[in-house]
Design a protein around this motif. Sequence first.
Motif, mmCIF file in Angstrom:
data_model
loop_
_atom_site.group_PDB
_atom_site.id
_atom_site.type_symbol
_atom_site.label_atom_id
_atom_site.label_comp_id
_atom_site.label_asym_id
_atom_site.label_seq_id
_atom_site.Cartn_x
_atom_site.Cartn_y
_atom_site.Cartn_z
ATOM 1 N N TYR A 105 0.846 -1.199 0.000
ATOM 2 C CA TYR A 105 0.000 0.000 0.000
ATOM 3 C C TYR A 105 0.877 1.244 0.000
ATOM 4 C CZ TYR A 105 0.947 1.069 4.936
ATOM 5 O OH TYR A 105 1.551 1.408 6.107
ATOM 6 N N ARG A 202 0.331 10.675 9.104
ATOM 7 C CA ARG A 202 1.509 9.811 9.261
ATOM 8 C C ARG A 202 1.262 8.426 8.685
ATOM 9 N NH1 ARG A 202 2.451 8.056 14.138
ATOM 10 N NH2 ARG A 202 0.464 8.681 15.031
ATOM 11 N N TYR A 203 0.062 8.182 8.155
ATOM 12 C CA TYR A 203 -0.246 6.833 7.679
ATOM 13 C C TYR A 203 0.728 6.431 6.570
ATOM 14 C CZ TYR A 203 -2.870 2.674 6.464
ATOM 15 O OH TYR A 203 -3.231 1.368 6.246
ATOM 16 N N SER A 210 5.988 7.667 17.538
ATOM 17 C CA SER A 210 4.680 8.047 16.999
ATOM 18 C C SER A 210 4.148 9.395 17.469
ATOM 19 C CB SER A 210 3.656 6.970 17.347
ATOM 20 O OG SER A 210 4.184 5.703 17.053
ATOM 21 N N SER A 211 4.453 9.791 18.693
ATOM 22 C CA SER A 211 3.894 11.064 19.159
ATOM 23 C C SER A 211 4.789 12.250 18.774
ATOM 24 C CB SER A 211 3.662 11.034 20.673
ATOM 25 O OG SER A 211 4.874 11.119 21.376
ATOM 26 N N LEU A 238 -7.309 7.648 8.056
ATOM 27 C CA LEU A 238 -6.478 6.493 8.403
ATOM 28 C C LEU A 238 -5.465 6.802 9.509
ATOM 29 C CD1 LEU A 238 -5.814 5.113 4.810
ATOM 30 C CD2 LEU A 238 -7.498 4.315 6.473
ATOM 31 N N ALA A 240 -5.510 8.477 13.199
ATOM 32 C CA ALA A 240 -6.354 9.041 14.260
ATOM 33 C C ALA A 240 -5.719 10.271 14.904
ATOM 34 C CB ALA A 240 -6.626 7.976 15.323
ATOM 35 N N THR A 241 -4.413 10.490 14.675
ATOM 36 C CA THR A 241 -3.763 11.662 15.270
ATOM 37 C C THR A 241 -3.698 12.825 14.283
ATOM 38 O OG1 THR A 241 -1.518 10.972 14.649
ATOM 39 C CG2 THR A 241 -2.349 10.204 16.777
ATOM 40 N N LEU B 25 -10.242 -2.039 9.023
ATOM 41 C CA LEU B 25 -11.467 -2.173 8.239
ATOM 42 C C LEU B 25 -11.791 -3.617 7.853
ATOM 43 C CD1 LEU B 25 -10.987 0.995 6.020
ATOM 44 C CD2 LEU B 25 -12.629 0.675 7.869
ATOM 45 N N VAL B 41 -3.121 -2.834 8.624
ATOM 46 C CA VAL B 41 -3.188 -2.615 10.079
ATOM 47 C C VAL B 41 -3.174 -3.956 10.809
ATOM 48 C CG1 VAL B 41 -4.531 -1.610 11.963
ATOM 49 C CG2 VAL B 41 -4.425 -0.443 9.748
ATOM 50 N N ALA B 48 1.510 1.289 9.062
ATOM 51 C CA ALA B 48 0.063 1.176 9.265
ATOM 52 C C ALA B 48 -0.309 1.702 10.652
ATOM 53 C CB ALA B 48 -0.376 -0.270 9.110
ATOM 54 N N LEU B 49 -1.477 2.319 10.760
ATOM 55 C CA LEU B 49 -1.908 2.929 12.022
ATOM 56 C C LEU B 49 -3.312 2.474 12.400
ATOM 57 C CD1 LEU B 49 -0.807 6.630 11.345
ATOM 58 C CD2 LEU B 49 0.331 4.991 12.839
ATOM 59 N N PRO B 50 -3.547 2.291 13.698
ATOM 60 C CA PRO B 50 -4.878 1.877 14.149
ATOM 61 C C PRO B 50 -5.835 3.068 14.216
ATOM 62 C CG PRO B 50 -3.441 2.191 16.033
ATOM 63 C CD PRO B 50 -2.596 2.468 14.806
ATOM 64 N N VAL B 51 -7.087 2.836 13.859
ATOM 65 C CA VAL B 51 -8.137 3.841 14.060
ATOM 66 C C VAL B 51 -9.295 3.138 14.762
ATOM 67 C CG1 VAL B 51 -9.736 5.434 12.944
ATOM 68 C CG2 VAL B 51 -7.446 5.144 12.003
ATOM 69 N N PRO B 276 0.598 5.877 21.550
ATOM 70 C CA PRO B 276 0.596 7.239 21.010
ATOM 71 C C PRO B 276 -0.173 7.371 19.696
ATOM 72 C CG PRO B 276 2.772 6.234 20.764
ATOM 73 C CD PRO B 276 1.938 5.257 21.517
ATOM 74 N N ASP B 277 -0.543 6.255 19.088
ATOM 75 C CA ASP B 277 -1.301 6.331 17.834
ATOM 76 C C ASP B 277 -2.790 6.572 18.067
ATOM 77 O OD1 ASP B 277 0.865 5.900 16.148
ATOM 78 O OD2 ASP B 277 0.695 3.719 16.320
ATOM 79 N N LEU B 278 -3.240 6.372 19.313
ATOM 80 C CA LEU B 278 -4.676 6.447 19.577
ATOM 81 C C LEU B 278 -4.996 7.519 20.604
ATOM 82 C CD1 LEU B 278 -5.211 2.618 19.643
ATOM 83 C CD2 LEU B 278 -6.344 4.178 18.051
ATOM 84 N N PRO B 279 -5.757 8.523 20.199
ATOM 85 C CA PRO B 279 -6.130 9.568 21.161
ATOM 86 C C PRO B 279 -6.971 8.964 22.295
ATOM 87 C CG PRO B 279 -6.741 10.187 18.902
ATOM 88 C CD PRO B 279 -6.304 8.760 18.863
#
Lengths: 496, 479
Positions: A105, A202-203, A210-211, A238, A240-241, B25, B41, B48-51, B276-279
């Motif tokens: 991707y 950042r996706y 990450s932060s 994609l 969330a931040t 997804l 993910v 790849a990042l989690p949502v 840190p990827d998830l608020p």
Amino acid sequence: MSKLVSLSLVEMREGLLRGDFSALELCDAHIERIEATNAALNSFITISSESARAAAAAADKRIAEEKDRSPMLCGIPYSAKDMLVSEGIETTCGSKMLSGFISPYNCTVLERLEENGAVLLGKNNMDEFAMGSSSERSSYGAVRNPWDLDRVPGGSSGGSAVAVSSGQSPFSLGTDTGGSIRQPAAFTGAVGLKPTYGRVSRYGAVAYASSFDQIGPLGRSVEDVASVLQAIAGKDELDATSMDVPVDSYLESIERMADEGLAGLKIGVPREYFSFSVDEEIDANLKGQIAALENLGAELVDISLPHTEHALASYYVLVLAEASSNLARYDGVRFGHRAESVSSLEEMYCRTRAEGFGTEVKRRIMMGSYVLSAGYFDAYYVKAQQVRTLVISDFKAAFANDCDVILAPVSPTPAFGIGEKTASSLEMYLTDIFTVPVNLAGLPAISIPSGLTKSGLPIGVQLIGSAFQEGQILGVAKALEQSNTFANNEKTQQAF
Amino acid sequence: MSSYESVIGLEVHAQLSTDSKIFALSAAHSGAEANTLCDPVTLGLPGALPVLNRRVVDYAIKIGLALECEINRESVFERKHYFYPDLPKGYQISQYEHPICSNGRLAVRMGEELRTIGITRIHLEEDAGKSTHSETEPVSYADLNRAGVPLVEIVSEPDLRTPAEAAAYMRQLRQIVRYLDICDGNMEDGSLRCDANISLRPYGQEEFGTKVEIKNLNSFRFVERAIEHEIQRQTLMLEQGEKVIQETRLWDEQKSATKPMRSKEYAEDYRYFPDPDLPTVVVDPVWIDKARSSLPELPEQVFSRFKTMYALDDYYAERLSEEKLIARFYDQAVSEHNNPTALANWITTELYGRMNREGVNIEECPVSPQNLAMLVRLIDEGVISGKIAKSVFDEMFSTSASPDSIIEAKGLRQVSDPEVLNNVIRGVLEQNPQQVAQFREGKEKMLGFFVGQVMRETQGKANPEMVNEILRKLLSEDA
């Protein structure tokens, strides 16, 4: 050398629309330039000529059809730090661990540029997993500074900075976790922008911390960098931040500031930044920049960011903690390097990671694991988070009470010699002193060329803005850029 | 009787039945070909990042409300680190310091007694994939379809005292998650599973003993048997003056014993820290109110209502409130024909019996509540006898037809016309003079013979009460 490799993005755009040259010609000129110089500079890990030429041909067709309704970046070549995953093109992150890895991707920013018709030339060399400030720590060899081949270009986005400053690529995308865009920009005479955390998705950027991580553009002018930011900024479902904050028209902000001047603008100079030992020429250059800004009508104010001295320690604790976690996925199970002829699962893990990661990466994973481990978590991680909160409130207070923009050096020294600091990690970490507070606070900052040392090395200066005020720092940067009579391209391109 | 009191706490994992995974997804259902429900993910690919899937939060709020928890305004996802091939990122995303729900309770019915079991917390996390190990070759396989499927972990206070209580608590939780439609409760597939913590202490002592954790119990029977066994094992150790070691054990069904899995001394350090990827997950009062208003009537409420509204006894009320759809079936049937007790009896005997034999559930049940109500009404109105009704019911179950159409088609309507019955009975008596004589000589039980003959003549449709009455009358008349 073709003249096409030294044009600004606006000049390229105009030339393409007028039909002075095609996107394919523009692409070929850059590929030629890369092929002629990469052996010496080592700024590219992968050159994707074939897909680039196909993209350029498609862009030509689109420009013919849509003319000036085509996107601003249509047909314009660029390169990307090898940390941004690219569908169908190898992404190594500067590591043996990901040698041969082809992502199924595309990174969101590459996707956005592709939609705009920009042409990806290839992937830039970098410190392995972005862990470094010199671009020496790559599994694919050190990157060389075009101003002096015996010096480093800075890092970790060193390949990107070199690509831009040596005419290999009109712009490049880098990532900035603690200065990785701004410091190499300063070392190579380029412009580098680290956007507000959450401004750019950042996706698809291989995670380091990450932060802190943020993708941003490197280019040869403030205007070029603004055009690129325009194309990549904005909320991404994609990530969330990434933040749902309206994206300003950056070129308009620049023009407006150029028209209105800097009168009424307060620019803060943090007194704490002068307590660090800084190269004399850098110090003198900064004073020159202060005077230049005053001449432009800005009011320079003395400000205090009292927790600056603790920023670096806090930064390294937090970044390494996050890195140790983010790099856990390189286990040899699903992708990347896997050790051969192992006799147990544990051996597979241990040898895969021992073989795949370089020394600095292993050092950082170990330190990060340490600060997160039971019994040390509160003393290190929690304490560092508290310091981070204090650093954030320092900046908040300064922007609320004292100033609109903050002026600071980028690096305490100009580009240092290859091998000069690799023996001592601590000394290398100290070069990040002026850049990391910005990442702790998630603020936007830009590094622009501000002069040359006596020995002819570029110096950069940094402008820091409050959150999502990229337009403002770009405007001030543009004004300062115009007043600086420093032109880098001639010199570097003479060398090649 | 042992001099030790057992102290039990359960950690129940329930897979949430959302369409997609908790942070990706890909579809979250089971039964697909290995590694087909994967995406960048789920695979933990670089970049790849989690949502967060908001539906998952919705489900957690619902179970939290059903268990009378506080729904925390802010909750935090953290990373729990360990290496295993079915854990793609090298860490599991879970909640640790700040779970979504805390401080709840569940009243568990133990016969007449209600035992209130505290719920410490409910937190959200992602499931891992599935590993299989070849028995013939040194090879293991990982299927990541299950990786990232949402889970809630419901942690009880150490309030349970017996294996039976633990099983009852688990049964009631299953009932609730199924009522809420947030988990299919399928224990065989592992959609619902639990870890049990067990310790012993002398009666009267407040301080807890050393606890042992038994992992991955995936049936009510295993919960009960494993805890039972563990209590015996620890009792024996304590009686012999040994010390219980804090450890994790597994239930071995074949050997009917628990065996050590790992000792806590070698416990891994999970190095939890906020992802840190998830608020931070923020649940405002509006969200909670919305979830609250969408809650169905819960099993305990249905149980009480059935008792008061329909005057059912505990047995019927419990059996009919076991499943939301059964309760709904019953409510509908009673609304069609107001004979709650007869309907309760028909459902819990004939309907359940036939459903069990045929292996169908209430959703697939061919008998509608309307038709069952009609059947009972026809009995009550004397149109058919109870006996005929059973054969009508069998036909209803086999064909989905309504009872009146079956009765019509087969001519099963009960014969209650006195003139018709008089004629039939006279005929029977005339054909059997010997038996009539015997009756008159005092052989009372010949009456049964005559009833049987009348029924044969009428294919069982004669109204039995009237047959009895007319028989007695005619036999005495002619004397």
